[in-house]
Design a protein around this motif. Structure first.
Motif, short mmCIF file in Angstrom:
data_model
loop_
_atom_site.label_atom_id
_atom_site.label_comp_id
_atom_site.label_asym_id
_atom_site.label_seq_id
_atom_site.Cartn_x
_atom_site.Cartn_y
_atom_site.Cartn_z
N GLY A 161 0.83 -1.19 0.00
CA GLY A 161 0.00 0.00 0.00
C GLY A 161 0.86 1.24 0.00
N LYS A 162 0.44 2.26 -0.74
CA LYS A 162 1.19 3.51 -0.84
C LYS A 162 0.24 4.68 -0.56
N ALA A 163 0.72 5.60 0.28
CA ALA A 163 -0.08 6.78 0.61
C ALA A 163 0.31 7.96 -0.27
N LYS A 164 -0.51 9.00 -0.23
CA LYS A 164 -0.23 10.21 -1.02
C LYS A 164 1.09 10.86 -0.65
N ASP A 165 1.47 10.77 0.64
CA ASP A 165 2.71 11.41 1.09
C ASP A 165 3.95 10.53 0.89
N GLY A 166 3.78 9.36 0.25
CA GLY A 166 4.91 8.49 -0.02
C GLY A 166 5.09 7.37 0.99
N TYR A 167 4.34 7.39 2.09
CA TYR A 167 4.43 6.32 3.09
C TYR A 167 3.99 5.01 2.45
N ARG A 168 4.73 3.95 2.75
CA ARG A 168 4.40 2.63 2.21
C ARG A 168 4.34 1.60 3.33
N VAL A 169 3.52 0.58 3.12
CA VAL A 169 3.42 -0.53 4.08
C VAL A 169 3.24 -1.81 3.28
N VAL A 170 3.80 -2.89 3.81
CA VAL A 170 3.74 -4.19 3.14
C VAL A 170 3.12 -5.20 4.10
N PHE A 171 2.17 -5.98 3.59
CA PHE A 171 1.56 -7.07 4.34
C PHE A 171 1.68 -8.34 3.51
N SER A 172 1.94 -9.45 4.16
CA SER A 172 1.87 -10.72 3.44
C SER A 172 0.39 -11.08 3.29
N LEU A 173 0.07 -11.86 2.28
CA LEU A 173 -1.31 -12.28 2.10
C LEU A 173 -1.77 -13.11 3.30
N SER A 174 -0.86 -13.85 3.89
CA SER A 174 -1.18 -14.63 5.07
C SER A 174 -1.59 -13.73 6.24
N GLU A 175 -0.94 -12.58 6.39
CA GLU A 175 -1.32 -11.63 7.46
C GLU A 175 -2.74 -11.13 7.28
N ILE A 176 -3.16 -10.98 6.04
CA ILE A 176 -4.48 -10.44 5.76
C ILE A 176 -5.56 -11.51 5.92
N ILE A 177 -5.29 -12.72 5.46
CA ILE A 177 -6.30 -13.77 5.43
C ILE A 177 -6.29 -14.66 6.67
N ASN A 178 -5.11 -15.03 7.16
CA ASN A 178 -4.99 -15.98 8.27
C ASN A 178 -4.81 -15.29 9.61
N ARG A 179 -5.65 -14.38 9.95
CA ARG A 179 -5.50 -13.68 11.23
C ARG A 179 -6.05 -14.54 12.35
#
Length: 73
Positions: A9-27
């Protein structure tokens, strides 16, 4: 797919974050990621990506500009 895909994910101010698909689905905490529509706040970005229940509060994106899925090779 859970081992090979990431969401970036990227924000307007340039901030970025990365999630593995496992983090999103297998919580294990049964808390889903929230994509919130802030229709009334166009100056600071319309969407907010928020990982509810996440220990690291700095992983939310307040003015999301781009969200893409990629394969890690």
């Amino acid at each position: 797919m859970l081992r090979e895909w990431i969401a970036v994910g990227k924000a307007k101010d340039g901030y970025r974050v990365v999630f593995s698909l496992s983090e999103i689905i297998n919580r294990s905490d049964n808390q889903d990621f929230l994509l919130l529509d802030k229709k009334d706040n166009p100056g600071s970005g319309r969407y907010l990506l928020y990982p509810a229940g996440d220990f690291f509060a700095d992983r939310d994106i307040r003015a999301i500009e781009k969200l893409e899925l990629s394969v890690v090779e």
